[in-house]
Design a protein around this motif. Structure first.
Motif, PDB file in Angstrom:
ATOM      1  N   ASP A  64      17.756  77.992  53.277  1.00  0.00           N
ATOM      2  CA  ASP A  64      17.673  78.638  54.586  1.00  0.00           C
ATOM      3  C   ASP A  64      17.176  77.654  55.632  1.00  0.00           C
ATOM      4  O   ASP A  64      16.116  77.058  55.485  1.00  0.00           O
ATOM      5  CB  ASP A  64      16.702  79.816  54.491  1.00  0.00           C
ATOM      6  N   LYS A 127      29.756  83.702  52.421  1.00  0.00           N
ATOM      7  CA  LYS A 127      29.458  84.640  51.332  1.00  0.00           C
ATOM      8  C   LYS A 127      30.300  85.901  51.490  1.00  0.00           C
ATOM      9  O   LYS A 127      30.910  86.388  50.533  1.00  0.00           O
ATOM     10  CB  LYS A 127      27.975  84.985  51.395  1.00  0.00           C
ATOM     11  N   SER A 268      26.589  78.157  59.108  1.00  0.00           N
ATOM     12  CA  SER A 268      25.209  78.483  58.757  1.00  0.00           C
ATOM     13  C   SER A 268      24.318  77.275  58.602  1.00  0.00           C
ATOM     14  O   SER A 268      23.253  77.184  59.204  1.00  0.00           O
ATOM     15  CB  SER A 268      25.170  79.265  57.443  1.00  0.00           C
ATOM     16  N   THR A 274      22.279  80.530  59.836  1.00  0.00           N
ATOM     17  CA  THR A 274      22.109  81.378  58.644  1.00  0.00           C
ATOM     18  C   THR A 274      21.804  82.819  59.040  1.00  0.00           C
ATOM     19  O   THR A 274      22.264  83.755  58.394  1.00  0.00           O
ATOM     20  CB  THR A 274      20.966  80.846  57.748  1.00  0.00           C
ATOM     21  N   GLY A 275      21.026  82.990  60.111  1.00  0.00           N
ATOM     22  CA  GLY A 275      20.712  84.335  60.576  1.00  0.00           C
ATOM     23  C   GLY A 275      21.687  84.855  61.616  1.00  0.00           C
ATOM     24  O   GLY A 275      21.897  86.054  61.738  1.00  0.00           O
ATOM     25  N   ARG A 277      24.980  84.277  61.753  1.00  0.00           N
ATOM     26  CA  ARG A 277      26.164  84.686  60.992  1.00  0.00           C
ATOM     27  C   ARG A 277      27.490  84.277  61.638  1.00  0.00           C
ATOM     28  O   ARG A 277      27.993  84.956  62.523  1.00  0.00           O
ATOM     29  CB  ARG A 277      26.179  86.207  60.722  1.00  0.00           C
TER      30      ARG A 277
ATOM     31  N   TYR B  93      18.069  83.243  57.338  1.00  0.00           N
ATOM     32  CA  TYR B  93      18.418  84.424  56.552  1.00  0.00           C
ATOM     33  C   TYR B  93      17.319  85.472  56.669  1.00  0.00           C
ATOM     34  O   TYR B  93      16.140  85.184  56.473  1.00  0.00           O
ATOM     35  CB  TYR B  93      18.546  84.063  55.072  1.00  0.00           C
ATOM     36  N   GLU B  96      19.012  91.011  53.559  1.00  0.00           N
ATOM     37  CA  GLU B  96      20.396  91.436  53.682  1.00  0.00           C
ATOM     38  C   GLU B  96      20.495  92.885  54.133  1.00  0.00           C
ATOM     39  O   GLU B  96      21.505  93.327  54.665  1.00  0.00           O
ATOM     40  CB  GLU B  96      21.135  91.279  52.344  1.00  0.00           C
ATOM     41  N   THR B 304      23.514  92.817  49.067  1.00  0.00           N
ATOM     42  CA  THR B 304      22.880  91.509  48.867  1.00  0.00           C
ATOM     43  C   THR B 304      23.868  90.469  48.332  1.00  0.00           C
ATOM     44  O   THR B 304      23.713  89.291  48.583  1.00  0.00           O
ATOM     45  CB  THR B 304      21.680  91.604  47.892  1.00  0.00           C
ATOM     46  N   ASN B 308      25.456  89.287  54.065  1.00  0.00           N
ATOM     47  CA  ASN B 308      24.264  88.466  54.256  1.00  0.00           C
ATOM     48  C   ASN B 308      23.420  88.924  55.431  1.00  0.00           C
ATOM     49  O   ASN B 308      22.708  88.128  56.042  1.00  0.00           O
ATOM     50  CB  ASN B 308      24.666  86.996  54.430  1.00  0.00           C
ATOM     51  N   ASN B 312      20.930  88.260  63.330  1.00  0.00           N
ATOM     52  CA  ASN B 312      19.545  88.500  63.774  1.00  0.00           C
ATOM     53  C   ASN B 312      19.491  88.722  65.296  1.00  0.00           C
ATOM     54  O   ASN B 312      18.653  89.484  65.786  1.00  0.00           O
ATOM     55  CB  ASN B 312      18.607  87.361  63.329  1.00  0.00           C
TER      56      ASN B 312
END
Lengths: 429, 429
Positions: A64, A127, A268, A274-275, A277, B93, B96, B304, B308, B312
């Motif tokens: 992360d 993912k 990411s 990563t957050g 997206r 991250y 999830e 999960t 992801n 945020n």
């Protein structure tokens, strides 16, 4: 209308027992929880048991990002949000496949002339795209995964019903093809020993081993997929970490790949998204199933029916990433994380352990000389308050290894090296 | 390493033919493309053929919000983006399942004490959650859908392999249960005639009919699900449009619902987040499959493993939506769209046609007196340059109807009424 008493009676009866709906049998096959939440659970359990140590915990675990998003890229995100407050700038549903300008920019900036904008599907991350690819492939394909590998390939194959039960002894799922990737072979599978599969998942730079496939290795992979008439799903989420000249950063640099490969990618790891997206998947027009139907068209159906586009705000951030200023900022971020990787390689050296990756890759994979990866994970958490990831979490082939992630603040890496190098990481084993 | 000549040869051979991978048979069962892109395709085709009219096109079609995001909610989004540029505010991250504070705020603000934060799964939208619920249910359940209904329920059931082939005569899929919802019955199914299914999909306020289920109707639905031991997936994406006193805005207002219901919801339609992407799904702890295993736990595994977390940035916007100021702004947005709905009901009156919805709902469903919905759609596009949605796009039960969406600028609704009321919408039929 149902009288209230009847409803209450039915509810009472229902609360006393289970529904008359059979559980999806594939979910029963899954082993434990998904790896990364499990790591979080153990970290939390440790912190609750040792409140005085909770604040000391450092994470070199989950990959992360931790650096703030740099100025130019951030302005893309902020402006993307601000636009939504104006009549001229407001946008609602966009194309489920992504904004046209972003698809074009990805095709041009990341692939030169090798990929068309219409083959790029913008998404909320790699993912999620892997899960959607699996939904497209369905339950009748045979999938092949690297062992060890990012757990999502295996878990989504199981969830889609492509596999049988897990073999308790080997830890491997029946009907899933494992491609052993051992240190002795630079973590590249011996393709001559790999049985045919319909879909091969391959990740380079690799998570968790940090191995980076050479051009020759990628040529061999493509040749194998072409020979089998199979699909190669190439996960390039860490591609910009490749700094060595001549090492391919996309499967589409390999001749013949447009006839067999799908590439999954993501903002990411290198833009700090990563957050936020944002990712994408490339499905070349040339791919057709055995009945002649288009793979791209089926993926388009998944993206339009089960997805509704990545956030328009974040897509504006993606545009900024691919500006010259954004690319420079990404380079600086990558420099930083590769600097961390060097520190973590130094830590492995301090411990006198062989290690792999950490060059052209944010992950350092440490050989524990046959010790248990979960036990060593626990010892390091308890004795040094550092979270790592046990190799066994990435499949049976990862046992005996530990993954360090370079996605941490510099001071955390230095502190972790300081702490871990002082303890006996194999204590009690 | 594969020699280049062999690779080239293999690629040549591959380009000449198809892969040796069998297409997912369920994708072959799907009928045409997903509805809304198909509408877009027809609109684009019309514009290309009639470039002089292209600028005149007005959309009352896809339920896409058009009003800018109001100040307080916008500040949530903008600050969510800005935070990512600071060391203190940066986050990568997240869970999830969504940020803890947002899950708690949704549970408290939207459900009072009826739902726990741990039962709320924050996501990138209701459409995506329906697809993930289907992935969880798997291929062995029997699903039931309203006819007409939002096409995603049917299409994802087909994609997951729950259905047989489509019956060309009826337009219905084999092994899928259709719950006919006719105007004569206020678009509520005659439950006595509906065969048992494992999962019932029900949407209120309804898309496309605009019907809003009464408390008595929802009680009957819950009673039926409890009697069958089935799961009721309740789509409440339009709930805040309900202004009539006493009409439930959540299935969890109905006694017994925690023993049978899952609720899908979204910020899209009332906060203008169609492009920003934010929704949620509530899975009560009480739901257990026939083997006693927890439905919530399996949904958690899907969220999960194949997802992801929602962006945020957008989650911060969701927090702002649920502040008192945000709620006031949402009320104003809904007032506006309900005002549009009244204009569109007036348009149907002008045409002398029966109509439904548009009260407590953003959709007006117009009875075409037996005329073809696709033909009428085409005539209105060609003669008045207004995009609507043919009822048949929502299933065989929608034939003979047209859906007007109130998610348009006020002037567009007025202009559309002006234009359409002047033409013969059944021209040539």
């Amino acid at each position: 209308m149902a009288p209230r008493s009847l409803l209450a009676l039915l509810a009472l009866a229902a609360s006393a027992g289970a529904l008359n709906v059979v559980r999806n049998k594939n979910f029963g096959k899954l082993q434990g929880g998904y790896l990364f939440p499990e790591i979080g659970r153990r970290r939390t359990a440790f912190a609750e048991k040792n409140p005085e140590l909770a604040e000391k915990i450092i994470s070199l675990g989950i990959g992360d990002t931790t650096k703030p998003i740099p100025e130019h890229i951030l302005s893309g995100l902020v402006n993307g949000a601000k636009k939504l407050g104006t009549v001229e700038g407001y946008s609602g549903y966009g194309a489920e496949q992504g904004k046209g300008d972003l698809r074009e920019k990805i095709a041009a900036s990341c692939y030169g002339d090798r990929v068309k904008a219409s083959e790029v599907f913008v998404s909320d991350g790699a993912k999620c795209d892997i899960s959607r690819l699996q939904l497209m492939f369905g339950s009748d394909v045979v999938s092949a995964v690297q062992d060890p590998s990012y757990p999502v390939y295996v878990d989504t194959s199981v969830m889609m019903g492509q596999t049988g039960e897990v073999n308790k002894e080997t830890g491997q799922f029946d009907k899933l093809v494992y491609m052993p990737c051992a240190a002795a072979d630079d973590f590249f599978p011996d393709l001559a020993k790999v049985p045919r599969a319909d879909v091969y998942y391959f990740c380079s730079p690799n998570n968790p081993t940090g191995a980076v496939a050479t051009r020759a290795q990628l040529e061999a992979l493509v040749a194998r997929a072409l020979k089998d008439g199979s699909i190669l799903v190439f996960d390039a989420a860490y591609a910009p970490f490749i700094r060595s000249e001549g090492t391919p950063t996309s499967i589409f640099e390999i001749e013949g790949s447009r006839q067999c490969a799908i590439e999954v990618n993501s903002f990411s790891k290198y833009a700090g998204f990563t957050g936020a997206r944002l990712g994408w998947t490339v499905v070349p027009d040339e791919l057709t199933y055995s009945d002649g139907s288009s793979v791209r068209d089926d993926f388009n159906r998944v993206m339009t029916t089960g997805f509704n586009g990545a956030s328009n705000i974040v897509q504006e951030g993606g545009m900024a990433c691919l500006d010259p200023e954004g690319k420079k900022e990404i380079d600086t971020l990558i420099d930083y994380y590769l600097g961390n990787a060097e520190i973590l390689r130094g830590l492995a050296d301090d411990l006198g352990l062989d290690h792999y990756g950490g060059v052209d890759s944010p992950y350092v994979f440490v050989d524990l000389k046959g010790h248990s990866s979960w036990d060593t994970f626990s010892t390091i958490l308890e004795e040094a308050q550092v979270v790592t990831i046990p190799g066994a979490g990435f499949g049976p082939g990862g046992e005996g290894y530990l993954r360090f992630s370079a996605f941490a603040p510099r001071e955390a890496c230095l502190e972790a090296r300081e702490r871990i190098s002082k303890i006996d990481i194999f204590k009690g084993q």
